[in-house]
Write a protein that holds these residues in place. Structure first.
Motif, PDB file in Angstrom:
ATOM      1  N   SER A  16       5.173  10.244  14.926  1.00 50.40           N
ATOM      2  CA  SER A  16       5.537   9.135  14.134  1.00 50.40           C
ATOM      3  C   SER A  16       4.755   8.142  13.512  1.00 50.40           C
ATOM      4  O   SER A  16       5.128   7.594  12.405  1.00 50.40           O
ATOM      5  CB  SER A  16       6.518   7.880  15.184  1.00 50.40           C
ATOM      6  N   ASP A  19       1.855  10.156   8.322  1.00 49.13           N
ATOM      7  CA  ASP A  19       2.913  10.382   6.865  1.00 49.13           C
ATOM      8  C   ASP A  19       2.981  11.769   6.360  1.00 49.13           C
ATOM      9  O   ASP A  19       3.512  11.263   5.272  1.00 49.13           O
ATOM     10  CB  ASP A  19       2.247   9.458   6.215  1.00 49.13           C
ATOM     11  N   ASP A  21       5.835  14.394   4.950  1.00 48.28           N
ATOM     12  CA  ASP A  21       7.073  13.684   4.977  1.00 48.28           C
ATOM     13  C   ASP A  21       8.051  15.305   5.524  1.00 48.28           C
ATOM     14  O   ASP A  21       8.292  15.964   4.856  1.00 48.28           O
ATOM     15  CB  ASP A  21       7.608  13.503   2.793  1.00 48.28           C
ATOM     16  N   ALA A 170      -0.666  11.425   2.541  1.00 47.59           N
ATOM     17  CA  ALA A 170      -0.792  11.769   4.428  1.00 47.59           C
ATOM     18  C   ALA A 170      -1.717  11.623   4.654  1.00 47.59           C
ATOM     19  O   ALA A 170      -2.351  11.261   5.795  1.00 47.59           O
ATOM     20  CB  ALA A 170       0.549  12.815   4.558  1.00 47.59           C
ATOM     21  N   LYS A 188      -4.112  10.410   7.502  1.00 48.53           N
ATOM     22  CA  LYS A 188      -3.754   9.298   6.993  1.00 48.53           C
ATOM     23  C   LYS A 188      -2.552   8.869   8.647  1.00 48.53           C
ATOM     24  O   LYS A 188      -1.586   8.977   8.372  1.00 48.53           O
ATOM     25  CB  LYS A 188      -3.271   8.419   6.023  1.00 48.53           C
ATOM     26  N   TYR A 189      -3.515   8.036   9.748  1.00 52.40           N
ATOM     27  CA  TYR A 189      -2.616   6.972  10.545  1.00 52.40           C
ATOM     28  C   TYR A 189      -1.883   5.589   9.641  1.00 52.40           C
ATOM     29  O   TYR A 189      -2.349   4.740   9.690  1.00 52.40           O
ATOM     30  CB  TYR A 189      -3.609   6.797  11.626  1.00 52.40           C
ATOM     31  N   LYS A 190      -0.659   5.519  10.166  1.00 50.63           N
ATOM     32  CA  LYS A 190       0.120   4.365   9.973  1.00 50.63           C
ATOM     33  C   LYS A 190      -0.076   2.540  10.669  1.00 50.63           C
ATOM     34  O   LYS A 190      -1.196   3.015  11.860  1.00 50.63           O
ATOM     35  CB  LYS A 190       1.375   4.078  10.315  1.00 50.63           C
ATOM     36  N   GLN A 196       7.974   1.766  15.158  1.00 43.82           N
ATOM     37  CA  GLN A 196       9.075   1.933  15.656  1.00 43.82           C
ATOM     38  C   GLN A 196      10.367   1.306  15.653  1.00 43.82           C
ATOM     39  O   GLN A 196      10.688   1.932  16.172  1.00 43.82           O
ATOM     40  CB  GLN A 196       8.689   3.427  14.746  1.00 43.82           C
TER      41      GLN A 196
END
Length: 339
Positions: A16, A19, A21, A170, A188-190, A196
């Protein structure tokens, strides 16, 4: 961790946090109707009840891994159930298949495996051409779609083009082309200060589930055992990944550890054959007497195929956990019976 002020402090998985899709790759974002989702834990009951007439199995071995194996296998042998197994190895599930399709192994196909414990990813290249008639999952699905005259464009999109779209945004600083060229790139990390959850905060109790009467914190509910009943635990052993590699190192051993006091109580010696039984069925195993398990507790390697074709998960219940819906493999209660 949050109770003592730790913003982050435990790890389960990072799916989660990246990124990619995946909804685009599965086609979920391109359709209006949500697919039916059945609990994997309760799948044996659904198959026995006749909820599925066509079953396509790939990348798994449910005739060993699902709990309540008696129900699952009875469901598979019904005349109105048709099952296809697509796998690179011969396994127990194939014995119940109507059609078997040879699949490519990871050495025979190109892929991108998104990591779940770190942020670096690299393209997995094919080492050898596919052997025999083996095909990968995408090739089979596209072939079926053509036979069925499926007109949806998303089914026929070249997989690497679909991946490039799914990876848009991402990667931290590299390009998708650099990934294809064989470079190791970083995901890339959120943001770490976002969660979430519906509130975007750490929640000690779910806003949605809390209305159903859940407590604020998880609690331990001991498994109840009656007279002459035992708690049967199971876990992985190092030679196997789930049920894989049995064709290389041999079957997962059908053994059961028993405490010396319980062995004496039942008149059991080392290497005796016993039945472990409950209302779901019975399995046989060879005993190993050891102090490594306490009184009243047994242990076996998980998912062993068993003797006489009766696997370990025959005695495991197919009831999902209240929190999270996971399995209750280690809440299995059995009796010891003589062979």
């Amino acid at each position: 961790p949050s109770l003592i002020g730790q913003h982050r402090g435990f790890f389960y998985g990072n799916s989660s946090g990246i990124d990619v899709d995946t909804n685009y790759l599965t086609g979920q974002s391109l359709v209006r109707k949500s697919p039916k989702v059945t609990s994997q834990v309760a799948l044996s009951d659904a198959v026995l009840a006749g909820e599925f007439k066509f079953i396509y199995v790939y990348g798994t071995n449910p005739a060993l891994t699902l709990p309540n194996q008696t129900a699952f296998r009875r469901g598979l042998v019904k005349n109105d159930v048709f099952m296809v197994v697509h796998d690179p190895h011969w396994n127990e599930t194939i014995e119940f298949a109507d059609v078997v399709l040879p699949a490519t192994s990871y050495l025979e196909k190109e892929d991108i495996v998104v990591p779940w414990s770190h942020w670096h990813v690299r393209k997995s290249n094919r080492v050898i051409a596919p052997l025999g008639e083996s095909k990968d999952e995408i090739e089979v699905m596209v072939g079926l779609a053509k036979r069925l005259n499926t007109g949806s464009e998303m089914v026929y999109e070249p997989p690497w083009e679909a991946l490039e779209k799914a990876f848009d945004g991402a990667l931290a600083k590299d390009t998708f082309q650099q990934l294809l060229d064989g470079n190791q790139v970083q995901m890339k990390y959120k943001p770490l200060d976002e969660y979430q959850t519906s509130s975007g905060k750490i929640e000690f109790v779910s806003e949605s589930d809390g209305k159903k009467g859940s407590t604020d914190f998880p609690y331990f509910e001991p498994t109840k055992t009656g007279p002459d009943e035992y708690l049967l635990l199971n876990s992985a052993v190092r030679e196997y990944t789930h049920t894989q590699f049995q064709d290389i190192v041999g079957p997962i051993p059908a053994i059961v550890w028993i405490n010396p006091q319980d062995a004496e109580k039942n008149g059991i010696n080392n290497n005796d054959e016993v039945f472990l039984a409950n209302t779901l069925g019975k399995i046989s195993a060879s005993t190993q007497i050891t102090d490594d398990v306490p009184v009243g507790v047994l242990w076996s390697p998980k998912q062993f195929p068993g003797k006489n074709g009766v696997p370990f998960n025959t005695v495991c219940p197919s009831t999902p956990q209240h929190l999270g819906g996971g399995p209750v493999f280690n809440s299995t209660v059995v009796r010891i019976e003589s062979v």
